[in-house]
Design a protein around this motif. Structure first.
Motif, short mmCIF file in Angstrom:
data_model
loop_
_atom_site.label_atom_id
_atom_site.label_comp_id
_atom_site.label_asym_id
_atom_site.label_seq_id
_atom_site.Cartn_x
_atom_site.Cartn_y
_atom_site.Cartn_z
N ALA A 76 0.76 -1.06 0.02
CA ALA A 76 -0.07 0.12 0.05
C ALA A 76 1.03 1.28 -0.06
O ALA A 76 0.38 2.27 -0.53
CB ALA A 76 -0.87 -0.09 1.19
N GLU A 77 2.20 1.17 0.41
CA GLU A 77 2.92 2.36 0.51
C GLU A 77 3.44 2.64 -1.10
O GLU A 77 3.53 3.81 -1.57
CB GLU A 77 4.22 2.08 1.18
N TYR A 78 3.54 1.61 -1.69
CA TYR A 78 3.97 1.71 -3.10
C TYR A 78 2.73 2.04 -4.01
O TYR A 78 2.78 2.66 -5.32
CB TYR A 78 4.78 0.58 -3.55
N PHE A 79 1.78 1.44 -3.63
CA PHE A 79 0.26 1.63 -4.45
C PHE A 79 -0.68 2.15 -3.67
O PHE A 79 -1.52 1.44 -3.23
CB PHE A 79 -0.04 0.28 -5.16
N PRO A 80 -0.59 3.55 -3.23
CA PRO A 80 -1.53 3.97 -2.21
C PRO A 80 -3.14 3.95 -3.00
O PRO A 80 -3.96 3.88 -1.86
CB PRO A 80 -1.19 5.35 -1.93
N ALA B 145 -3.28 0.76 -9.09
CA ALA B 145 -2.46 -0.31 -8.84
C ALA B 145 -2.52 -1.37 -9.82
O ALA B 145 -3.52 -1.59 -10.52
CB ALA B 145 -2.64 -0.95 -7.09
N PRO B 146 -1.59 -2.12 -9.98
CA PRO B 146 -1.77 -3.30 -11.10
C PRO B 146 -2.62 -4.48 -10.15
O PRO B 146 -2.70 -4.42 -9.03
CB PRO B 146 -0.19 -3.73 -11.06
N CYS B 147 -3.50 -5.28 -11.18
CA CYS B 147 -4.06 -6.33 -10.58
C CYS B 147 -2.98 -7.23 -9.87
O CYS B 147 -1.79 -7.30 -10.09
CB CYS B 147 -4.78 -7.04 -11.68
N ARG B 148 -3.63 -7.87 -8.76
CA ARG B 148 -2.57 -8.61 -8.10
C ARG B 148 -3.03 -10.07 -7.53
O ARG B 148 -4.46 -9.80 -7.07
CB ARG B 148 -2.33 -7.79 -6.93
N THR B 149 -2.70 -11.01 -7.42
CA THR B 149 -2.96 -12.12 -6.89
C THR B 149 -1.78 -12.60 -5.95
O THR B 149 -0.56 -12.68 -6.31
CB THR B 149 -3.07 -13.35 -8.09
N THR B 150 -2.23 -13.08 -4.73
CA THR B 150 -1.13 -13.53 -3.80
C THR B 150 -1.44 -15.01 -3.54
O THR B 150 -2.78 -15.53 -2.97
CB THR B 150 -1.36 -12.61 -2.64
#
Length: 141
Positions: A105-109, A114-119
């Motif tokens: 969240a610091e890099y993509f506030p 933000a890019p799509c993301r899967t974890t």
């Protein structure tokens, strides 16, 4: 255009593959970890006297892996804002997700930008790291 890219400012790949490959307007990054490009050390890792990993700092590793992704993007002619999809691999989802997510969240506030993301939670990575990112970016013509 189908070009393999090796980024001098990123850690060496742990296998026989490029840091990234450009295909048309897409840039595919190989799995990027948090190793220090200059020393190959893993930020936040602590070892016992026999060299066994005893603790790690997921926040330090998350900052480092994002810096390494940025280095590969820049070497490829891409910008941070060009990231469109990121797959994140964590070796301990239960322990590390909240802290890693806070650093993210610091890099993509702004989640809308933000890019799509899967974890994904996985059991191991090829070196004693706790996080690895696989990214896709879109490049300008």
């Amino acid at each position: 255009m189908n070009t393999g890219i090796h980024a001098g400012a990123a850690p060496k790949a742990v296998g026989h593959y490029p840091h990234a490959r450009r295909v048309g307007n897409l840039l595919f990054l190989s799995g990027i970890g948090p190793r220090d490009p200059a020393t190959d050390a893993i930020p936040g890792n602590r070892y016992d006297a026999e060299g066994r990993l005893i603790a790690y700092d997921i926040k330090a590793q998350t900052h480092a892996v994002l810096a390494n992704v940025r280095a590969v993007l820049e070497a490829s002619g891409a910008r941070w804002e060009d990231l469109v999809d990121v797959t994140v691999y964590l070796t301990d989802m239960a322990r590390d997700f909240t802290a890693y997510n806070a650093v993210w969240a610091e890099y993509f506030p702004d989640p809308a930008l933000a890019p799509c993301r899967t974890t994904l939670g996985i059991t191991a990575l090829p070196t004693p790291i706790a996080i690895e990112l696989k990214c896709i970016a879109r490049l300008e013509d």
